[in-house]
Write an enzyme that holds these catalytic residues in place. Structure first.
Site, PDB file in Angstrom:
ATOM      1  N   HIS A 142       0.832  -1.208   0.000  1.00 47.99           N
ATOM      2  CA  HIS A 142       0.000   0.000   0.000  1.00 47.99           C
ATOM      3  C   HIS A 142       0.866   1.258   0.000  1.00 47.99           C
ATOM      4  O   HIS A 142       0.656   2.171  -0.810  1.00 47.99           O
ATOM      5  CB  HIS A 142      -0.919  -0.012   1.225  1.00 47.99           C
ATOM      6  CG  HIS A 142      -1.825   1.169   1.330  1.00 47.99           C
ATOM      7  ND1 HIS A 142      -3.152   1.120   0.972  1.00 47.99           N
ATOM      8  CD2 HIS A 142      -1.599   2.439   1.760  1.00 47.99           C
ATOM      9  CE1 HIS A 142      -3.703   2.311   1.167  1.00 47.99           C
ATOM     10  NE2 HIS A 142      -2.777   3.130   1.648  1.00 47.99           N
ATOM     11  N   GLU A 143       1.850   1.306   0.888  1.00 47.66           N
ATOM     12  CA  GLU A 143       2.668   2.517   0.992  1.00 47.66           C
ATOM     13  C   GLU A 143       3.588   2.683  -0.215  1.00 47.66           C
ATOM     14  O   GLU A 143       3.818   3.810  -0.681  1.00 47.66           O
ATOM     15  CB  GLU A 143       3.473   2.497   2.294  1.00 47.66           C
ATOM     16  CG  GLU A 143       2.639   2.451   3.564  1.00 47.66           C
ATOM     17  CD  GLU A 143       1.690   3.633   3.727  1.00 47.66           C
ATOM     18  OE1 GLU A 143       1.822   4.622   2.989  1.00 47.66           O
ATOM     19  OE2 GLU A 143       0.797   3.558   4.590  1.00 47.66           O
TER      20      GLU A 143
END
EC number: 3.4.24.89
Length: 220
Positions: A142-143
């Site tokens: 996600h990051e």
């Protein structure tokens, strides 16, 4: 004329391969190439840390299409794995006590957040899974997706095309008060679903078919 059994099997195999992300059927050489690229991107902490979990994070990052990883390398982006709190790091100390966007009313600050992504990526080791201080399907994917969105794809989550898709499917992955509000968060979470594993990839394809096609076309 009826196709032979072997031909039918071949056709079905081609269809199945074409319907999953490259990483899902990448050969060992491709995965190793991705790991080699990541070895120039990922920065491990000094001192004691969970090496097995850190390596598992790298293995999951290796599922990302190699062209994105190479672009991150070319842009000198580093993915920093942390053994402690994000705000304990000197470069992120300014975030102490600050409430992250979308976390208003939770009583949480950046001191409680296990990762960030964008112009830089920092990730706490051992916090990969949903529920470990975040609601993402996978923290590192996600990051890192935020960094790919911002640095490699020129903030494509803010494009008119993606916003049209977001308007239709942004509430389809749950967490509607966050993913359903911020297009960049929905992009990052969809990206994580796409590349984490075959199960999450299939869930994204079912729940968000337009988003799935968007990511599939980006990877071509």
């Amino acid at each position: 004329m009826r196709p032979s059994k072997k031909l039918l099997i071949a056709i079905i195999s081609i269809f199945l391969i074409s319907s999953v992300p490259v990483s899902a059927h990448a050969d060992s050489t491709t995965i190793q190439q991705n790991k080699d690229t990541l070895s120039q991107i990922v920065v491990f902490p000094t001192g004691n840390y969970d090496k097995n979990e850190a390596n598992a994070m790298v293995n999951r990052l290796a599922n990302i299409d190699g062209k994105y990883l190479n672009a991150l390398k070319q842009n000198n982006l580093k993915i920093k794995l942390l053994s402690g709190k994000l705000t304990d790091e000197k470069e992120y100390a300014y975030l102490k006590g600050v409430v992250p966007k979308g976390w208003e009313g939770t009583g949480k600050t950046w001191d409680d957040v296990p990762g960030l992504g964008g112009s830089t990526v920092a990730l706490r080791i051992g916090f990969s899974n949903k529920g470990k201080g975040h609601d993402a399907i996978n923290l590192e994917l996600h990051e890192t997706a935020h960094a790919i969105d911002h640095i490699v794809l020129n903030d494509i989550s803010k494009s008119a095309q993606f916003k049209q898709i977001f308007a239709k499917e942004g509430r389809s992955l749950g967490n509607v008060n966050y993913l359903g509000v911020y297009p960049e968060e929905f992009f990052a979470e969809s990206f994580a679903y796409y590349y984490l594993n075959q199960d999450t990839n299939s869930k994204l394809k079912s729940a968000c078919p337009q988003t799935y096609s968007f990511l599939q076309n980006l990877a071509k």
